[in-house]
Design a protein around this motif. Structure first.
Motif, PDB file in Angstrom:
ATOM      1  N   PRO A 124       0.813  -1.217   0.000  1.00  0.00           N
ATOM      2  CA  PRO A 124       0.000   0.000   0.000  1.00  0.00           C
ATOM      3  C   PRO A 124       0.851   1.274   0.000  1.00  0.00           C
ATOM      4  CG  PRO A 124      -0.011  -1.012   2.171  1.00  0.00           C
ATOM      5  CD  PRO A 124       0.670  -1.982   1.252  1.00  0.00           C
ATOM      6  N   LEU A 125       0.459   2.209  -0.865  1.00  0.00           N
ATOM      7  CA  LEU A 125       1.138   3.491  -0.969  1.00  0.00           C
ATOM      8  C   LEU A 125       0.290   4.627  -0.425  1.00  0.00           C
ATOM      9  CD1 LEU A 125       2.504   3.169  -4.615  1.00  0.00           C
ATOM     10  CD2 LEU A 125       3.664   2.549  -2.486  1.00  0.00           C
ATOM     11  N   ALA A 126      -1.028   4.547  -0.625  1.00  0.00           N
ATOM     12  CA  ALA A 126      -1.927   5.610  -0.188  1.00  0.00           C
ATOM     13  C   ALA A 126      -3.320   5.045  -0.040  1.00  0.00           C
ATOM     14  CB  ALA A 126      -1.923   6.770  -1.194  1.00  0.00           C
ATOM     15  N   VAL A 127      -4.098   5.643   0.875  1.00  0.00           N
ATOM     16  CA  VAL A 127      -5.492   5.241   1.059  1.00  0.00           C
ATOM     17  C   VAL A 127      -6.360   6.496   1.037  1.00  0.00           C
ATOM     18  CG1 VAL A 127      -4.957   3.162   2.382  1.00  0.00           C
ATOM     19  CG2 VAL A 127      -5.282   5.319   3.590  1.00  0.00           C
ATOM     20  N   ASP A 146      -0.370  10.115  -4.156  1.00  0.00           N
ATOM     21  CA  ASP A 146      -1.592  10.434  -3.440  1.00  0.00           C
ATOM     22  C   ASP A 146      -2.759  10.052  -4.333  1.00  0.00           C
ATOM     23  OD1 ASP A 146      -3.149  11.304  -1.363  1.00  0.00           O
ATOM     24  OD2 ASP A 146      -2.880  13.444  -1.741  1.00  0.00           O
ATOM     25  N   LEU A 147      -3.927   9.832  -3.731  1.00  0.00           N
ATOM     26  CA  LEU A 147      -5.118   9.564  -4.524  1.00  0.00           C
ATOM     27  C   LEU A 147      -6.348  10.093  -3.807  1.00  0.00           C
ATOM     28  CD1 LEU A 147      -6.499   5.922  -4.470  1.00  0.00           C
ATOM     29  CD2 LEU A 147      -5.066   6.829  -2.653  1.00  0.00           C
ATOM     30  N   VAL A 185      -5.281   9.845  -9.299  1.00  0.00           N
ATOM     31  CA  VAL A 185      -3.998   9.631  -8.641  1.00  0.00           C
ATOM     32  C   VAL A 185      -2.983  10.668  -9.097  1.00  0.00           C
ATOM     33  CG1 VAL A 185      -4.416   7.155  -8.415  1.00  0.00           C
ATOM     34  CG2 VAL A 185      -3.134   8.003 -10.391  1.00  0.00           C
ATOM     35  N   ALA A 186      -2.082  11.015  -8.176  1.00  0.00           N
ATOM     36  CA  ALA A 186      -0.907  11.822  -8.498  1.00  0.00           C
ATOM     37  C   ALA A 186       0.280  10.884  -8.594  1.00  0.00           C
ATOM     38  CB  ALA A 186      -0.670  12.871  -7.422  1.00  0.00           C
ATOM     39  N   ARG A 187       1.039  10.988  -9.699  1.00  0.00           N
ATOM     40  CA  ARG A 187       2.160  10.095  -9.958  1.00  0.00           C
ATOM     41  C   ARG A 187       3.495  10.802  -9.774  1.00  0.00           C
ATOM     42  NH1 ARG A 187       2.094   7.165 -15.525  1.00  0.00           N
ATOM     43  NH2 ARG A 187       3.735   6.090 -14.377  1.00  0.00           N
ATOM     44  N   ALA A 188       4.501  10.049  -9.332  1.00  0.00           N
ATOM     45  CA  ALA A 188       5.839  10.616  -9.156  1.00  0.00           C
ATOM     46  C   ALA A 188       6.594  10.690 -10.474  1.00  0.00           C
ATOM     47  CB  ALA A 188       6.634   9.783  -8.157  1.00  0.00           C
TER      48      ALA A 188
END
Length: 650
Positions: free
Chosen positions: A501-504, A545-546, A556-559
């Motif tokens: 998991p990266l973001a919730v 982030d999402l 979603v925001a991507r790096a």
């Protein structure tokens, strides 16, 4: 770990060939289970033995994660608790500046200008983030197709150990050191990076460093006692290098100042664009798109192009608002304290229809700590101290209401729907969730997430979301997501997503979980009974982030550290990409009033977009590197965390 040998595996990575070594540690090429190559740095034993090193390493890795991918090799994994501590970054394609000059001779014309501009951009962004490189040299500059990129910056250099290691080796490269770094007279910081930039610029332009010598003592003697040799460095770079190489650190220009000069020399088109940005940033103006004008029509000061208003001066955090004691008293309205106007921006109830985005620059509030995550409720703003263990609470005018101790390294914040509870996820070992009563700022409960074993996680801190009466926390170490009862923090269930998991984010259907795995990224949905993740859809594996989008979609925001494509992406519940904005560098997302606010971490600019099309609605110019953005529930106030300040826009 013995520094004589490196382990065969570290975390999920198979260690390969040695790419470089220095006083800070060794850098290897490494491969994960998916076959993706990274640059893996293993920290030297003596640094890891420093009692304060791991805490600094943890903080600086998290700060480095926010650095834009266009300037540096992105951090993709790390373990400050490992033996040895380590950090993995993307492996960049292209020669180092050292190799380019050695094989092809000095740089000229546009190639030299591109190098200088790119390095200054990287240093300016780094310094705004509170980082210092401390070992900038030609071997740490990679000339990629996207421009020069900086690698191996400060996260692996122990504070206070800047001149000599325990074995007597010089920490840093003598030919590119600053005098204060060489003689130990001062802690190397941004001014030392500027000195190194000047030396690198001379090497790039002439093929030789400004302090040449056959031995380390000879180089150090010249550095401390003789004038630099600038050779055939052409103007304007010659004069710039001379300023950077001044012996006294306080007399050198900053990277931001030098970058400003370069931009002003860039021609009429660049100068006009920079002037427009300066005017917008200085006045708090908002550039509006046609989408909003069609929905709300013109309003005071909103003509569809730009508007400006005077900016209030800095407000000091620490003075309580009218009628508010620093600790708040029990029984106060959880949304509004005495003296707050319900009609003022940020104090109203949640908006049910689009409203004009904030457009007037409010106060820039000084904080007693570096600003981390921010969340806004009705009449209140909560700012985490990512380096300490507190959350600062302010009213919507910027006055301090109080502070609450939550524990070390608060990494994420979320509010209950009624605003009576604040939840923070701590990037600790183990990951921990803490509940705070917002009426009296008292901690009402804590719960550990998982068993607490260390692992490769810390580059991706935990995240927290509140869905109804349930608090969901992601534990990247597990990997797992754990649901707790919002009132008692009693565990309700644990689920293992298909991807780490990266973001919730809370959504109508439950809680969205974005994750990454060797098989690619996924977005999945968690709901009662909180033990099973629903069917997911493919997603990028570099999500920062999402937020939920319309009709079951996820935004979603991507790096951009996997395929070089960052920005925003709108993904439908069937996995189809509905819209994409690779032109927007966004690290954090805020939602309110039917709009999404995307924060550019480099400039602090917030782009307001339509969540269904990703079309630009408005653009609120920033004033420097920023960590987070929050929008008041009524959509009429915006809060941007920048350095040790909170910028308010109304």
């Amino acid at each position: 770990m013995s520094d004589a040998a490196s382990p065969a595996t570290v975390g999920d990575y198979r260690v390969g060939r040695l790419l470089g070594a220095g006083a800070g540690g060794r850098v290897h090429e490494a491969v994960d289970a998916r076959g993706r190559r990274v640059a893996l740095k293993l920290v030297r034993t003596e640094h890891a033995a420093d009692p304060g090193f791991r805490a600094r390493f943890r903080r600086e890795v998290e700060a480095a994660r926010r650095m834009p991918s266009r300037y540096t090799a992105q951090v993709v994994d790390a373990d400050p608790d490992g033996d040895p501590p380590w950090v993995a970054t993307t492996l960049l394609a292209g020669p180092t500046l050292e190799r380019r000059v050695r094989d092809g001779g000095p740089l000229r014309g546009r190639e030299l200008a591109r190098l200088a501009t790119g390095l200054l951009r990287a240093l300016a962004a780094m310094h705004r983030a509170g980082l210092a490189h401390r070992d900038l040299k030609p071997a740490n500059v990679v000339l990629t197709p996207r421009g020069p990129m900086v690698v191996d910056f400060g996260i692996a250099h122990a504070s206070g150990d800047t001149r000599m290691t325990r074995t007597g080796a010089t920490l840093g490269t003598p030919a590119y050191m600053a005098p204060e770094q060489a003689d130990g007279s001062a802690e190397p910081g941004p001014a030392a990076d500027v000195h190194a930039f000047g030396a690198v610029l001379v090497l790039a332009a002439t093929g030789a460093p400004p302090y040449a010598g056959d031995t380390v003592p000879a180089v150090l003697y010249r550095l401390l006692h003789e004038a630099p040799e600038l050779g055939t460095t052409p103007e304007p770079w010659r004069a710039m290098a001379a300023e950077c190489l001044r012996r006294a650190p306080g007399t050198r220009p900053s990277a931001a100042e030098l970058l400003g000069r370069v931009r002003r020399r860039g021609g009429t088109r660049v100068a006009v664009a920079a002037a427009l940005v300066a005017v917008v940033a200085g006045t708090g103006a908002v550039l509006l798109g046609p989408w909003l004008a069609e929905r709300i029509g013109p309003g005071p000061g909103l003509d569809g192009t730009a508007t400006s208003a005077g900016s209030a001066g800095p407000a000091e955090a620490g003075s309580p608002g009218p009628g508010l004691a620093p600790g708040l008293g029990p029984g106060l309205d959880p949304g509004l304290g005495p003296g707050l106007d319900p009609a003022a921006p940020g104090n109203g109830p949640a908006a049910t229809a689009p409203v004009p985005p904030p457009s007037v620059a409010g106060p820039v509030v000084a904080l007693p700590h570096t600003a981390g995550r921010v969340v806004a409720g009705v009449g209140r703003v909560y700012v985490a101290d990512p380096e300490g263990g507190t959350v600062t609470v302010l009213d919507t005018a910027g006055a301090t209401v109080g502070r609450v101790e939550v524990g070390r390294f608060p990494a994420a914040l979320a509010l209950s729907p009624d605003g009576t509870r604040l939840y923070t996820a701590l990037s600790s070992t183990p990951v921990r969730v803490v509940a705070v009563d917002t009426r009296n700022l008292a901690v009402t409960g804590t719960a550990d997430v998982g068993a607490g074993s260390a692992g490769a996680d810390i580059v991706r801190p935990p995240d927290v979301a509140v869905a109804g009466g349930t608090v969901v926390v992601s534990d990247p170490r597990g990997p797992r997501v754990v649901a707790f009862d919002a009132a008692t923090l009693r565990p309700l269930g644990t689920a293992d997503p298909a991807a780490r998991p990266l973001a919730v984010a809370a959504a109508d259907s439950g809680v969205l979980v974005a994750g990454a795995s060797p098989g690619g990224g996924r977005i999945e949905t968690l709901g009662p009974p909180w033990t099973v993740i629903g069917p997911g859809v493919p997603a990028p594996e570099d999500v920062l982030d999402l937020v939920p989008g319309p009709d079951g979609a996820a935004l979603v925001a991507r790096a951009g550290n996997v395929d070089g494509v960052g920005g925003l992406r709108l993904i439908g519940p069937d996995g189809a990409v509905r819209a994409e904005r690779p032109d927007l560098d966004a690290v954090r997302l805020g939602t309110a009033a039917g709009l999404v606010h995307a924060l550019d971490p480099t400039t602090g600019t917030v782009t307001v977009v339509d969540p269904g099309t990703l079309g630009t609605v408005a653009r609120i110019a920033g004033d420097g590197l920023a960590a987070d953005v929050a929008v008041a529930p009524d959509g009429r106030a915006l809060y941007v965390a920048t350095g040790r300040t909170l910028r308010i826009v109304r």
